[in-house]
Design a protein around this motif. Sequence first.
Motif, PDB file in Angstrom:
ATOM      1  N   UNK A   1      45.527  48.700  38.400  1.00 22.41           N
ATOM      2  CA  UNK A   1      45.282  47.335  38.857  1.00 22.41           C
ATOM      3  C   UNK A   1      46.598  46.579  38.759  1.00 22.41           C
ATOM      4  N   UNK A   2      47.059  46.015  39.866  1.00 21.99           N
ATOM      5  CA  UNK A   2      48.343  45.324  39.907  1.00 21.99           C
ATOM      6  C   UNK A   2      48.095  43.819  39.910  1.00 21.99           C
TER       7      UNK A   2
ATOM      8  N   UNK B   1      46.163  40.427  43.385  1.00 22.71           N
ATOM      9  CA  UNK B   1      45.240  41.220  42.587  1.00 22.71           C
ATOM     10  C   UNK B   1      44.690  42.349  43.412  1.00 22.71           C
ATOM     11  N   UNK B   2      45.174  43.580  43.153  1.00 25.31           N
ATOM     12  CA  UNK B   2      44.733  44.726  43.938  1.00 25.31           C
ATOM     13  C   UNK B   2      44.601  45.952  43.045  1.00 25.31           C
ATOM     14  N   UNK B   3      43.824  46.902  43.521  1.00 22.18           N
ATOM     15  CA  UNK B   3      43.606  48.156  42.796  1.00 22.18           C
ATOM     16  C   UNK B   3      43.820  49.310  43.753  1.00 22.18           C
ATOM     17  N   UNK B   4      44.530  50.338  43.266  1.00 23.40           N
ATOM     18  CA  UNK B   4      44.717  51.570  44.035  1.00 23.40           C
ATOM     19  C   UNK B   4      44.310  52.769  43.187  1.00 23.40           C
TER      20      UNK B   4
ATOM     21  N   UNK C   1      41.987  53.902  33.681  1.00 22.06           N
ATOM     22  CA  UNK C   1      42.555  52.789  34.442  1.00 22.06           C
ATOM     23  C   UNK C   1      43.667  52.127  33.645  1.00 22.06           C
ATOM     24  N   UNK C   2      44.738  51.765  34.348  1.00 20.23           N
ATOM     25  CA  UNK C   2      45.845  51.031  33.739  1.00 20.23           C
ATOM     26  C   UNK C   2      45.969  49.683  34.449  1.00 20.23           C
ATOM     27  N   UNK C   3      46.000  48.623  33.667  1.00 16.95           N
ATOM     28  CA  UNK C   3      46.249  47.286  34.201  1.00 16.95           C
ATOM     29  C   UNK C   3      47.740  47.012  34.083  1.00 16.95           C
ATOM     30  N   UNK C   4      48.359  46.627  35.179  1.00 18.31           N
ATOM     31  CA  UNK C   4      49.811  46.393  35.197  1.00 18.31           C
ATOM     32  C   UNK C   4      50.078  44.929  35.480  1.00 18.31           C
ATOM     33  N   UNK C   5      50.680  44.238  34.513  1.00 25.12           N
ATOM     34  CA  UNK C   5      51.067  42.837  34.655  1.00 25.12           C
ATOM     35  C   UNK C   5      52.530  42.796  35.078  1.00 25.12           C
TER      36      UNK C   5
END
Length: 393
Positions: A99-100, A165-168, A11-15
């Motif tokens: 995760x955006x 806040x969303x996840x794809x 998983x990558x969290x993108x800020x």
Amino acid sequence: MACENVKKADICVIAVGYNRPDAMARLLNSISQADFENDTVDLLVSIDKGARQDEVRAVAEAFEWKNGEKTVRAFSERQGLRQHIISCGDFAFEYKAVVILEDDITVSKGFYSYVKQSVEFYGDNSKIGGISLYKHFVNVNAGHFFEPEFNGYDAYLMQFAQSWGECWTSSMWRGFKEWYIKNEKDFFEKENKLFDKMPDYVLAWDSKSWMKYYMAYIVENDLYYVYPHHSLTTNHSETGEHNDVANCDYQVSLASASMKYRLPELSEAVKYDIFMERLDYQVKGFEDKKVILDLYGTKKLFDDGEILISSKPRPFKLLKQWKLKYRPHECNCSSPEDGFGLYVYDLNTKAKEKLPSTQQTRTSYDVRSIIWKKLLQTGTERFRMSLKSKIGK
């Protein structure tokens, strides 16, 4: 900087940032306090070109990330919100999920646990278009409170895309991206029957909105977003490109810790459409009829129904009037009481009966524990701030 001796992150969290260094610092700080369960998680800070890009970049470069690889991406040319988010979504092809998080968001300490479990449960489900970390307390289409029914599961489904806040997963994003490539050009500038199935509130968003396209994709393909009953993000509604007046309208309470989620299969889930109206709901006295719920009064299309229950005067034969009393508001249709607040119509019979507005009843139903003088004072102050902002432009 990559950590040594760790496996590649799933998983990558993108800020996502633009011109708000303080907001980016707050977002990154909340991410750093989250429980990542000793997993390797990558972080991408993606910064659009703007007058304060160097300040935002300095915040991102100084931020220490110990959970995986950290990358800072600063565009040399202005992308705009839609193109920026689309480019971030494309990282889903490199990971199991992304995760955006835009810079007006704060995350719960337990957000990663929810993401991880939801990805495992729904990741390859062809009916799921995305995973929301935010829980709506307001139906933004109508400006009234939204309260989903709790049926024992920790999530519900809704045909409403999310940007707070969303996840794809890879498969979720692939489905949308293929649709987007085909439909990006002039999609909202030409006649489309799909628009009758979408709220006017959403259609009014400008061309900078990526979520406007995602909404159309969700509705056209009859998909759902997964929503938590306890929010994992909150929105600060600060002044920015798309918000003139700072407010706390969309601040919500956060789940404060990780937990084991009980997630429903599609057949077991409580479901809502893009208007945030309940789907597949049993209405007392009309169990054998095709019933359309329009309790917020924002729908436009009723062709596929026999009975309509609406808070709005409509040009159909009136059968009953019910109170607006129970919560969530659809419960007034399963346990109806004669009164005022909801109209029950026969969609097979046109009528021109003049009916009074239910707006005041709805407002009284929504507002709790606030005396009218305080409500009037708040409304007057909000109007003054909005007017001042518009005059100042």
